[in-house]
Design an enzyme around this catalytic site. Structure first.
Site, PDB file in Angstrom:
ATOM      1  N   LEU A 424       0.663   4.035  -1.790  1.00 27.98           N
ATOM      2  CA  LEU A 424       0.139   3.159  -0.740  1.00 27.98           C
ATOM      3  C   LEU A 424       0.175   1.696  -1.155  1.00 27.98           C
ATOM      4  O   LEU A 424       0.307   0.811  -0.320  1.00 27.98           O
ATOM      5  CB  LEU A 424      -1.304   3.552  -0.397  1.00 27.98           C
ATOM      6  CG  LEU A 424      -1.498   4.913   0.269  1.00 27.98           C
ATOM      7  CD1 LEU A 424      -2.968   5.203   0.458  1.00 27.98           C
ATOM      8  CD2 LEU A 424      -0.781   4.957   1.600  1.00 27.98           C
ATOM      9  N   GLY A 427      -2.817  -2.196  -7.228  1.00 30.05           N
ATOM     10  CA  GLY A 427      -3.947  -3.086  -7.428  1.00 30.05           C
ATOM     11  C   GLY A 427      -4.005  -3.562  -8.868  1.00 30.05           C
ATOM     12  O   GLY A 427      -3.112  -3.309  -9.678  1.00 30.05           O
ATOM     13  N   GLY A 428      -5.095  -4.269  -9.168  1.00 27.14           N
ATOM     14  CA  GLY A 428      -5.240  -4.800 -10.515  1.00 27.14           C
ATOM     15  C   GLY A 428      -5.422  -3.721 -11.562  1.00 27.14           C
ATOM     16  O   GLY A 428      -5.233  -3.965 -12.755  1.00 27.14           O
ATOM     17  N   GLY A 430      -3.965  -0.497 -11.232  1.00 29.53           N
ATOM     18  CA  GLY A 430      -2.941   0.535 -11.156  1.00 29.53           C
ATOM     19  C   GLY A 430      -2.566   0.826  -9.713  1.00 29.53           C
ATOM     20  O   GLY A 430      -2.881   0.069  -8.794  1.00 29.53           O
ATOM     21  N   VAL A 432      -2.204   3.073  -6.031  1.00 27.78           N
ATOM     22  CA  VAL A 432      -3.002   3.857  -5.096  1.00 27.78           C
ATOM     23  C   VAL A 432      -2.048   4.797  -4.365  1.00 27.78           C
ATOM     24  O   VAL A 432      -1.018   4.368  -3.843  1.00 27.78           O
ATOM     25  CB  VAL A 432      -3.735   2.950  -4.090  1.00 27.78           C
ATOM     26  CG1 VAL A 432      -4.601   3.804  -3.152  1.00 27.78           C
ATOM     27  CG2 VAL A 432      -4.599   1.932  -4.811  1.00 27.78           C
ATOM     28  N   LYS A 446      -6.844   6.570  -6.316  1.00 26.23           N
ATOM     29  CA  LYS A 446      -6.638   5.308  -7.012  1.00 26.23           C
ATOM     30  C   LYS A 446      -6.862   5.470  -8.505  1.00 26.23           C
ATOM     31  O   LYS A 446      -7.797   6.137  -8.941  1.00 26.23           O
ATOM     32  CB  LYS A 446      -7.614   4.267  -6.446  1.00 26.23           C
ATOM     33  CG  LYS A 446      -7.539   2.916  -7.120  1.00 26.23           C
ATOM     34  CD  LYS A 446      -8.589   1.984  -6.536  1.00 26.23           C
ATOM     35  CE  LYS A 446      -8.593   0.654  -7.249  1.00 26.23           C
ATOM     36  NZ  LYS A 446      -9.636  -0.247  -6.739  1.00 26.23           N
ATOM     37  N   ASP A 544     -15.613  -9.491  -5.494  1.00 25.48           N
ATOM     38  CA  ASP A 544     -14.230  -9.801  -5.104  1.00 25.48           C
ATOM     39  C   ASP A 544     -14.041  -9.560  -3.605  1.00 25.48           C
ATOM     40  O   ASP A 544     -13.154  -8.829  -3.175  1.00 25.48           O
ATOM     41  CB  ASP A 544     -13.246  -8.950  -5.905  1.00 25.48           C
ATOM     42  CG  ASP A 544     -11.808  -9.489  -5.822  1.00 25.48           C
ATOM     43  OD1 ASP A 544     -11.636 -10.643  -5.391  1.00 25.48           O
ATOM     44  OD2 ASP A 544     -10.882  -8.759  -6.179  1.00 25.48           O
TER      45      ASP A 544
END
Length: 723
Positions: A424, A427-428, A430, A432, A446, A544
């Site tokens: 999908l 991200g920071g 790894g 998803v 994730k 965040d």
């Protein structure tokens, strides 16, 4: 080959195939009768009346019409009814059943508790001839609402209360937060089994005072297929009163005048089981009888020659044979090949009749196989020990005792993600992956962060906290897999991607984005943050907040996500030497001090509000800062009109946009003590939403556009109308 020879060959094949094609047609309906509508088979005794056809295409009470729905598509509906009752499927055997869609009964109230109009009892006249019964084995009664009772009744009149039986349930809510998604046990939702022999869908409502219950303005009651409806708390306010639900109907050969048993029907000239190799069975839901093909045959027992022999040899997954299979009428033979033997080849494998030399060769082969098997077992045990080590290292001994967390094995996770076949996004921490649970629920899987002994306690505490955060606007952590080097977290799936892609999609992916939807997303996101800051068991600072971390489900309900476990800091751990966040959203105070507070999230949310009303990135036009340019606009012109998104910047909406802009500037105040808290932010947004003129509440059966990941693949589904 010459053209004439080709044509002659085709004609011969057509003549040879004609009897087979005729037989295949008669297995569904009578010759000359229409046997499909809208892609759905119409098997006899059901049928569609055909002009110019002398034969009766259906038995009395089984008439079907082929009509156009609101989209202009042909669909089958029950004939001779006041409203169109759509037929989803019809079956003759092994279970006589009709799946249809029936309306939901409803009653709505205003803010003072008065009824806003007459109730809809969901009544339909589907049983005029008496052939149908609502299946008690495959349906259930569901009631939605707060402080309400709904019930249905059935059976012949008589007795103290007028009917043979009554069934229903009570649903109660203490306040707006009582009902929870997936929970249908009496709080906002209840369900109950129904008795057999139920012939109609009449619902009756009875409720307490409904004043000041805007969180549940309507009551709903409906009978629906078991396991089809999954309760969502949002249904209390968003379910259309025109909703329909799938329901299964049992049917039998009977009428309102007479309903014979098999013993009586077999001597009747109208006996319906007319095919050879058919048998009669008494109905188990109401009086009457039904027909079935005998063992070894299949098809339609209500049509002459409708039951045909099953070729068991072509279905080895059902009819086992460990030898040589031969089909026979109504059954099959199974024998071992020459040189092999078995007491029952249908149940036991055939073994060879070995000579001494063959037995010695077999022994050597088995010895080698055993050695290979031993080596494989050793490798598997080594892999199992490694997974157990990962499980302990990642805090499994603690997390497996937490009831709110599902612990998935590595094999289960591989099956859910199909071995990580669909990514999908990244991200920071790894990748998803998209996954599907056993009940077909879509999930996102994730990668977390690598855990060591110093980090294990923090990781387990943070996973427990995430699993306990139950809120409609916070992405739900469903479970985790700990048998891998880097733990994998399983979250609920957000079908419409993230807010960043919708705001900033390019070209054909830049979708229309009305102000009302932007306000709803802002309110939902603020509610999620308010819950984290004020109502969760542990006050949580996100750290965040940005549009990319606000996911949207299939109804565009916002879900705050991507806590990134290193950023989940509780009250006693709110300092970090390495502030983590996205530039453009990170609070300057947090960046300089490393002190992560609730006010840091408020600052980031202020930036999100600016993006919602401007549809500009934090850095746009090359090197322009959205925050600086917005503040400059207010200093120079005392308004933000130059920054507002032209799509929504109308005179009607200008006051709302100005108020949102001022609220954003309050959130961005350099003095953290002067920033509003999330309670104030959420309440101001709700007040602005109420100030908007109400829009017509038109029920839609279609969806909005979908946006997927970085590829920005846009797809649109046409808005379809329901029966």
């Amino acid at each position: 080959m010459s053209p004439a020879l080709v044509m002659l060959t085709c004609l011969l094949l057509a003549v040879a195939m004609a009897p087979l094609l005729l037989q295949a047609a008669t297995l569904i309906g009578k010759p000359g009768c229409q046997t499909t509508c809208g892609g759905i088979d119409i098997p006899y005794p059901f049928g569609i009346a055909m002009e110019g056809v002398n034969v009766s295409c259906s038995l009395t009470g089984f008439e079907i019409s082929c009509a156009k729905n609101r989209s202009g598509d042909l669909v089958p509906v029950l004939a001779n009814t006041e409203i169109a009752i759509e037929v989803l499927s019809l079956s003759v055997m092994p279970r006589p059943e009709a799946r249809v869609r029936l309306p939901v009964a409803s009653q709505c109230y205003n803010s003072t508790g008065g009824e806003t109009g007459p109730p809809s009892y969901g009544t339909v006249d589907l049983n005029r001839a008496g052939v149908y019964r609502i299946s008690d084995a495959h349906n259930e009664l569901v009631v939605l609402g707060c402080n309400t009772l709904a019930y249905t009744n059935g059976g012949p009149a008589g007795g103290q209360y007028g009917k043979t039986f009554y069934t229903g349930c009570i649903s109660y809510c203490r306040d707006a937060r009582s009902a929870q998604d997936g929970m249908c046990a009496g709080v906002g939702c209840c369900h109950v089994q129904i008795p057999p022999n139920l012939t109609d869908n009449w619902m009756t409502f009875d409720s307490w005072s409904r004043a000041n219950q805007t969180f549940s303005p309507c009551d709903y009651a409906f009978i629906v297929e078991k396991d089809h409806y999954k309760f969502k708390a949002s249904d209390l306010t968003t379910m259309p009163v025109s909703q329909t639900m799938p329901l299964r109907l049992d049917w039998a050969i009977r009428s309102n005048i007479s309903a014979m048993s098999c013993a009586e029907a077999m001597t009747s000239p109208d006996y319906a089981c007319v095919s050879q190799h058919s048998e009669c069975l008494d109905s188990t839901n109401g009086p009457g009888y039904l027909c079935n093909c005998t063992r070894g045959y299949e098809g339609n027992p209500y049509i002459v020659h409708g039951c045909t022999n099953i070729d068991e040899c072509s279905r080895p997954e059902i009819y086992r044979c460990y030898g040589k299979c031969k089909d026979t009428p109504g059954s099959y033979d199974c024998t071992c090949r020459m040189g092999y033997q078995s007491e029952n080849p249908k149940e036991q494998r055939c073994t060879a009749k070995f000579s001494r030399a063959a037995q010695l060769a077999l022994g050597i082969s088995l010895g080698i196989s055993l050695l290979i098997l031993t080596l494989l077992c050793a490798l598997m045990m080594r892999q199992k020990r490694r997974m157990n080590e990962y499980f302990k290292k990642n805090g499994g001994s603690v997390l497996e005792k937490v009831e709110s967390i599902k612990i998935f094995t590595k094999d289960e996770l591989n099956k859910i993600t199909k071995n990580n076949s669909e990514v999908l996004g990244k991200g920071g921490f790894g990748k998803v992956y998209k996954g599907t649970l056993a009940d077909n629920t879509m999930v996102a899987v994730k990668e977390s962060i690598e855990i060591n002994d110093a980090r294990k306690e923090d990781f387990t505490n943070e996973v427990i906290i995430q699993s306990q955060m139950i809120h409609a606007n916070i992405i739900k952590l469903l479970g985790c897999c700990l048998e891998v080097d880097v733990p994998m977290l399983v979250y609920e799936f957000a079908a419409n991607g993230n807010l960043h892609d919708i705001l900033h999609g390019h070209g054909s992916c830049r979708l229309p984005f009305p102000l009302d939807l932007r306000l709803d997303i802002a309110i939902g996101s603020a509610e999620g943050l308010r819950y984290m800051h004020s109502y969760a068991k542990h006050t949580i600072r996100h750290g965040d907040i940005k549009p990319a971390n606000i996911l949207l489900d299939e109804k565009f309900v916002p879900k705050i996500s991507d806590f990134g476990t290193s950023k989940l800091l509780t009250l006693d751990k709110d300092y970090t030497m390495f502030p983590v966040g996205s530039m453009g959203y990170i609070d300057p105070v947090f960046y300089m001090t490393g002190h992560l507070t609730k006010e840091c999230d408020i600052y980031s949310f202020g930036v999100v509000l600016l993006e919602l009303i401007s549809r500009k990135r934090t850095i746009y036009g090359g090197n322009l800062s959205l925050i600086i340019e917005f503040l400059k606009a207010y200093k120079q012109e005392n308004n933000g009109r130059a920054i507002f998104d032209k799509e929504i910047a109308t005179e009607e909406s200008m006051h709302i946009l100005e108020e949102i802009g001022r609220l954003a500037m309050e959130c961005l105040n350099e003095n953290v003590e002067e920033r509003p808290d999330m309670n104030e932010v959420a309440e101001q947004l709700v007040m602005l939403r109420r100030a908007r003129k109400p829009k017509p509440n038109l029920p839609l059966c279609g969806g909005f556009g979908l946006i997927r990941g970085l590829g920005r693949v846009c797809a649109f589904s046409a808005l379809s109308l329901c029966f």
